[in-house]
Design a protein around this motif. Structure first.
Motif, PDB file in Angstrom:
ATOM      1  N   PHE A 225      19.363  -8.811  11.361  1.00  0.00           N
ATOM      2  CA  PHE A 225      18.172  -8.917  10.515  1.00  0.00           C
ATOM      3  C   PHE A 225      18.475  -8.355   9.131  1.00  0.00           C
ATOM      4  CE2 PHE A 225      16.266  -8.810  14.749  1.00  0.00           C
ATOM      5  CZ  PHE A 225      15.253  -9.763  14.657  1.00  0.00           C
ATOM      6  N   TRP A 226      17.829  -8.918   8.113  1.00  0.00           N
ATOM      7  CA  TRP A 226      17.880  -8.326   6.780  1.00  0.00           C
ATOM      8  C   TRP A 226      16.737  -8.895   5.925  1.00  0.00           C
ATOM      9  CZ3 TRP A 226      21.759 -11.863   8.264  1.00  0.00           C
ATOM     10  CH2 TRP A 226      21.838 -13.065   7.529  1.00  0.00           C
ATOM     11  N   GLY A 227      16.533  -8.263   4.767  1.00  0.00           N
ATOM     12  CA  GLY A 227      15.589  -8.803   3.786  1.00  0.00           C
ATOM     13  C   GLY A 227      14.136  -8.750   4.204  1.00  0.00           C
ATOM     14  N   VAL A 228      13.632  -7.564   4.571  1.00  0.00           N
ATOM     15  CA  VAL A 228      12.215  -7.426   4.940  1.00  0.00           C
ATOM     16  C   VAL A 228      11.337  -7.535   3.701  1.00  0.00           C
ATOM     17  CG1 VAL A 228      10.491  -5.767   5.771  1.00  0.00           C
ATOM     18  CG2 VAL A 228      12.652  -6.049   7.009  1.00  0.00           C
ATOM     19  N   THR A 229      10.183  -8.171   3.864  1.00  0.00           N
ATOM     20  CA  THR A 229       9.133  -8.189   2.847  1.00  0.00           C
ATOM     21  C   THR A 229       7.803  -8.019   3.564  1.00  0.00           C
ATOM     22  OG1 THR A 229       8.160  -9.457   1.011  1.00  0.00           O
ATOM     23  CG2 THR A 229       8.976 -10.720   2.880  1.00  0.00           C
ATOM     24  N   PHE A 230       6.914  -7.160   3.044  1.00  0.00           N
ATOM     25  CA  PHE A 230       5.704  -6.766   3.752  1.00  0.00           C
ATOM     26  C   PHE A 230       4.467  -7.500   3.255  1.00  0.00           C
ATOM     27  CE2 PHE A 230       8.347  -2.895   4.207  1.00  0.00           C
ATOM     28  CZ  PHE A 230       8.293  -2.741   5.588  1.00  0.00           C
ATOM     29  N   ALA A 231       3.527  -7.733   4.181  1.00  0.00           N
ATOM     30  CA  ALA A 231       2.211  -8.264   3.839  1.00  0.00           C
ATOM     31  C   ALA A 231       1.267  -7.117   3.494  1.00  0.00           C
ATOM     32  CB  ALA A 231       1.655  -9.083   4.995  1.00  0.00           C
ATOM     33  N   ALA A 232       0.127  -7.457   2.911  1.00  0.00           N
ATOM     34  CA  ALA A 232      -0.819  -6.441   2.442  1.00  0.00           C
ATOM     35  C   ALA A 232      -1.512  -5.704   3.575  1.00  0.00           C
ATOM     36  CB  ALA A 232      -1.864  -7.090   1.534  1.00  0.00           C
ATOM     37  N   ASP A 233      -1.483  -6.244   4.808  1.00  0.00           N
ATOM     38  CA  ASP A 233      -2.167  -5.571   5.913  1.00  0.00           C
ATOM     39  C   ASP A 233      -1.406  -4.360   6.438  1.00  0.00           C
ATOM     40  OD1 ASP A 233      -0.084  -6.649   7.366  1.00  0.00           O
ATOM     41  OD2 ASP A 233      -1.315  -8.019   8.551  1.00  0.00           O
ATOM     42  N   GLU A 234      -0.229  -4.074   5.876  1.00  0.00           N
ATOM     43  CA  GLU A 234       0.579  -2.915   6.265  1.00  0.00           C
ATOM     44  C   GLU A 234       0.980  -2.959   7.744  1.00  0.00           C
ATOM     45  OE1 GLU A 234       1.345  -0.284   3.915  1.00  0.00           O
ATOM     46  OE2 GLU A 234       0.551  -1.717   2.492  1.00  0.00           O
ATOM     47  N   ARG A 235       1.147  -4.154   8.260  1.00  0.00           N
ATOM     48  CA  ARG A 235       1.576  -4.334   9.647  1.00  0.00           C
ATOM     49  C   ARG A 235       2.495  -5.548   9.783  1.00  0.00           C
ATOM     50  NH1 ARG A 235      -1.878  -4.201  15.249  1.00  0.00           N
ATOM     51  NH2 ARG A 235      -0.594  -5.654  16.458  1.00  0.00           N
ATOM     52  N   THR A 236       2.130  -6.621   9.104  1.00  0.00           N
ATOM     53  CA  THR A 236       2.895  -7.859   9.172  1.00  0.00           C
ATOM     54  C   THR A 236       4.042  -7.826   8.172  1.00  0.00           C
ATOM     55  OG1 THR A 236       0.879  -9.059   9.759  1.00  0.00           O
ATOM     56  CG2 THR A 236       2.757 -10.374   9.007  1.00  0.00           C
ATOM     57  N   PHE A 237       5.188  -8.365   8.577  1.00  0.00           N
ATOM     58  CA  PHE A 237       6.309  -8.484   7.649  1.00  0.00           C
ATOM     59  C   PHE A 237       7.030  -9.801   7.903  1.00  0.00           C
ATOM     60  CE2 PHE A 237       8.080  -6.436  11.427  1.00  0.00           C
ATOM     61  CZ  PHE A 237       9.293  -7.084  11.612  1.00  0.00           C
ATOM     62  N   TYR A 238       7.822 -10.195   6.942  1.00  0.00           N
ATOM     63  CA  TYR A 238       8.713 -11.348   7.069  1.00  0.00           C
ATOM     64  C   TYR A 238      10.134 -10.854   6.821  1.00  0.00           C
ATOM     65  CZ  TYR A 238       4.450 -14.107   6.770  1.00  0.00           C
ATOM     66  OH  TYR A 238       3.194 -14.631   7.000  1.00  0.00           O
TER      67      TYR A 238
ATOM     68  N   GLY B 218       0.795  -1.226   0.000  1.00  0.00           N
ATOM     69  CA  GLY B 218       0.000   0.000   0.000  1.00  0.00           C
ATOM     70  C   GLY B 218       0.821   1.267   0.000  1.00  0.00           C
ATOM     71  N   GLY B 219       2.134   1.137   0.085  1.00  0.00           N
ATOM     72  CA  GLY B 219       3.005   2.300   0.052  1.00  0.00           C
ATOM     73  C   GLY B 219       3.139   3.038   1.369  1.00  0.00           C
ATOM     74  N   HIS B 220       2.707   2.440   2.483  1.00  0.00           N
ATOM     75  CA  HIS B 220       2.740   3.126   3.776  1.00  0.00           C
ATOM     76  C   HIS B 220       3.965   2.801   4.620  1.00  0.00           C
ATOM     77  CE1 HIS B 220      -1.232   4.530   2.930  1.00  0.00           C
ATOM     78  NE2 HIS B 220      -1.760   3.318   2.931  1.00  0.00           N
ATOM     79  N   LEU B 221       4.706   1.754   4.268  1.00  0.00           N
ATOM     80  CA  LEU B 221       5.866   1.338   5.047  1.00  0.00           C
ATOM     81  C   LEU B 221       7.070   1.177   4.123  1.00  0.00           C
ATOM     82  CD1 LEU B 221       4.120  -1.522   7.082  1.00  0.00           C
ATOM     83  CD2 LEU B 221       4.712   0.747   7.977  1.00  0.00           C
ATOM     84  N   ALA B 222       8.222   1.548   4.632  1.00  0.00           N
ATOM     85  CA  ALA B 222       9.467   1.349   3.888  1.00  0.00           C
ATOM     86  C   ALA B 222      10.487   0.697   4.813  1.00  0.00           C
ATOM     87  CB  ALA B 222      10.007   2.673   3.352  1.00  0.00           C
ATOM     88  N   ALA B 223      11.316  -0.182   4.245  1.00  0.00           N
ATOM     89  CA  ALA B 223      12.357  -0.859   5.017  1.00  0.00           C
ATOM     90  C   ALA B 223      13.653  -0.840   4.236  1.00  0.00           C
ATOM     91  CB  ALA B 223      11.949  -2.300   5.341  1.00  0.00           C
ATOM     92  N   TRP B 224      14.751  -0.820   4.957  1.00  0.00           N
ATOM     93  CA  TRP B 224      16.053  -0.896   4.311  1.00  0.00           C
ATOM     94  C   TRP B 224      17.051  -1.586   5.225  1.00  0.00           C
ATOM     95  CZ3 TRP B 224      13.712   3.879   5.363  1.00  0.00           C
ATOM     96  CH2 TRP B 224      14.206   4.577   6.456  1.00  0.00           C
ATOM     97  N   THR B 225      18.054  -2.206   4.606  1.00  0.00           N
ATOM     98  CA  THR B 225      19.124  -2.895   5.319  1.00  0.00           C
ATOM     99  C   THR B 225      20.457  -2.365   4.833  1.00  0.00           C
ATOM    100  OG1 THR B 225      17.825  -4.924   5.575  1.00  0.00           O
ATOM    101  CG2 THR B 225      20.211  -5.130   5.794  1.00  0.00           C
ATOM    102  N   VAL B 226      21.392  -2.183   5.773  1.00  0.00           N
ATOM    103  CA  VAL B 226      22.752  -1.771   5.416  1.00  0.00           C
ATOM    104  C   VAL B 226      23.743  -2.728   6.068  1.00  0.00           C
ATOM    105  CG1 VAL B 226      22.098   0.652   5.198  1.00  0.00           C
ATOM    106  CG2 VAL B 226      23.002  -0.184   7.377  1.00  0.00           C
ATOM    107  N   PHE B 227      24.882  -2.909   5.406  1.00  0.00           N
ATOM    108  CA  PHE B 227      26.010  -3.600   6.017  1.00  0.00           C
ATOM    109  C   PHE B 227      26.747  -2.612   6.916  1.00  0.00           C
ATOM    110  CE2 PHE B 227      26.095  -6.551   2.219  1.00  0.00           C
ATOM    111  CZ  PHE B 227      25.885  -7.707   2.956  1.00  0.00           C
ATOM    112  N   VAL B 228      27.022  -3.015   8.137  1.00  0.00           N
ATOM    113  CA  VAL B 228      27.848  -2.199   9.029  1.00  0.00           C
ATOM    114  C   VAL B 228      29.158  -2.897   9.360  1.00  0.00           C
ATOM    115  CG1 VAL B 228      25.938  -0.921  10.014  1.00  0.00           C
ATOM    116  CG2 VAL B 228      26.608  -3.071  11.058  1.00  0.00           C
ATOM    117  N   GLY B 229      29.361  -4.078   8.809  1.00  0.00           N
ATOM    118  CA  GLY B 229      30.622  -4.809   8.949  1.00  0.00           C
ATOM    119  C   GLY B 229      30.650  -5.897   7.905  1.00  0.00           C
TER     120      GLY B 229
END
Length: 342
Positions: free
Chosen positions: A204-217, A147-158
């Motif tokens: 943690f890395w590699g977030v993917t969101f569900a359509a309910d705009e709350r649940t993620f994997y 739905g475009g309401h959540l954004a996630a990102w992952t960075v390497f810090v080591g």
């Protein structure tokens, strides 16, 4: 040997070393400059307007253009029905990108300070900056909820590769409705095998969101093992579901994830194969792509996933059926980080 001769030898050696250094810099600059020139036979890329809105321009792909020329690394668009056709470049440069629900997330280099850094930029449907957030490491993964309401990102810090074990990551989730930024999923409560779990080595890395705009994997790594987790942003919890799952990507109907899995016997530097997992039954199916894919796949539709593999000019995109049938097929040359819109 006289002192004068020693000094002469020293001066000659220093001069030679300096010449070698200058030559190396010139060659490196020359190779870098090559990427600014259009490659013969490459895709046609012209500047123009690029939109993330669902109804603009029909079914299309927005991606990081890797083709050599003045628009390399810019977000570009092409028709999904003819992905090897002409490309329109936006002028906006990203290292990692994703879009959904008329919202984009662009992880890009930040050269505004004394030292180069990185930032996460939220984009609206016209690629205008909505907000920006400094990053503490090298960008590697990005996702937006359906739905475009959540954004996630992952960075390497080591470290700089998922292939080995010597790396550390930070994964953040931003709620665009409230402005709340979860700076690190490591702050969430972890439920592992039904019990609260804490460890200093959690990543943690590699977030993917569900359509309910709350649940993620996402992927949770700890104790030398990786786990598929289901997260709840409201409860600020993650629950382990299955081992040996990395970079999951949830299907449009929310019933399956395609992920990369470490397979015993494969080389250390190329250890993965793509698998599909039915969440309800736990049934796993290997996909027809037998090469090692170090990417978080994108679903182009309900039946097909798309992913990047190294190419002659950076990366190329391939597609493969998500049910284990068929065979992988090249989708686009010189492209990375696709989002299918419209």
């Amino acid at each position: 040997m006289t002192l004068q001769r020693r000094i002469l030898i020293l001066v000659t050696a220093v001069t030679l070393l300096a010449a070698v250094g200058v030559l190396a810099v010139v060659r490196a600059s020359s190779r870098a400059a090559e990427k600014d020139h259009v490659r013969a036979g490459g895709p046609s890329v012209t500047p123009g307007a690029v939109s993330l809105a669902a109804g603009d321009g029909g079914r299309r792909i927005v991606f990081r253009n890797m083709a050599w020329g003045p628009h390399r690394d810019e977000l570009a668009t092409a028709l999904a029905g003819s992905p090897e056709g002409a490309r329109t470049a936006s002028g906006v440069s990203c290292l990692r990108f994703y879009a959904a629900g008329s919202t984009g997330i662009c992880l890009q280099a930040d050269r505004s300070g004394v030292q180069e850094g990185y930032r996460a930029v939220v984009l609206d449907a016209r690629l205008k900056e909505v907000s920006a957030h400094p990053l503490g490491g090298l960008p590697t993964r990005a996702r937006v909820s359906p739905g475009g309401h959540l954004a996630a990102w992952t960075v390497f810090v080591g470290g700089d590769s998922y292939a080995g074990t010597n790396f550390s990551t930070r994964t953040s989730v931003l709620d665009l409705r409230t402005g709340r930024l979860e700076a690190s999923l490591e702050d969430f409560t972890i439920l592992k095998e039904g019990k609260p779990y804490r460890s200093a080595d959690v990543n943690f890395w590699g977030v993917t969101f569900a359509a309910d705009e709350r649940t993620f994997y996402a992927t949770l790594a700890t104790g030398g093992r990786t786990h598929l987790v289901r997260g709840d942003l409201g409860e600020r919890t993650v629950t382990t579901l299955r081992e040996n799952v990395e970079c999951p990507s949830l299907s449009p109907d929310g019933t399956r994830v395609v992920f990369k899995k470490r397979v015993p016997g494969l080389p250390v530097e190329a250890p993965w194969r793509l698998y599909a997992l039915v969440l309800a039954s736990g049934a796993e199916t290997p996909l027809a792509e037998e090469r090692s894919v170090d990417d978080q796949v994108v679903w182009s539709d309900d039946r097909t996933v798309v992913y990047a593999l190294p190419g002659d000019f950076g990366a190329d995109l391939y597609s493969v059926p998500a049910d284990g049938s068929g065979a992988p097929a090249r989708l686009m040359d010189s492209a990375l980080a696709p989002a299918f819109l419209g």
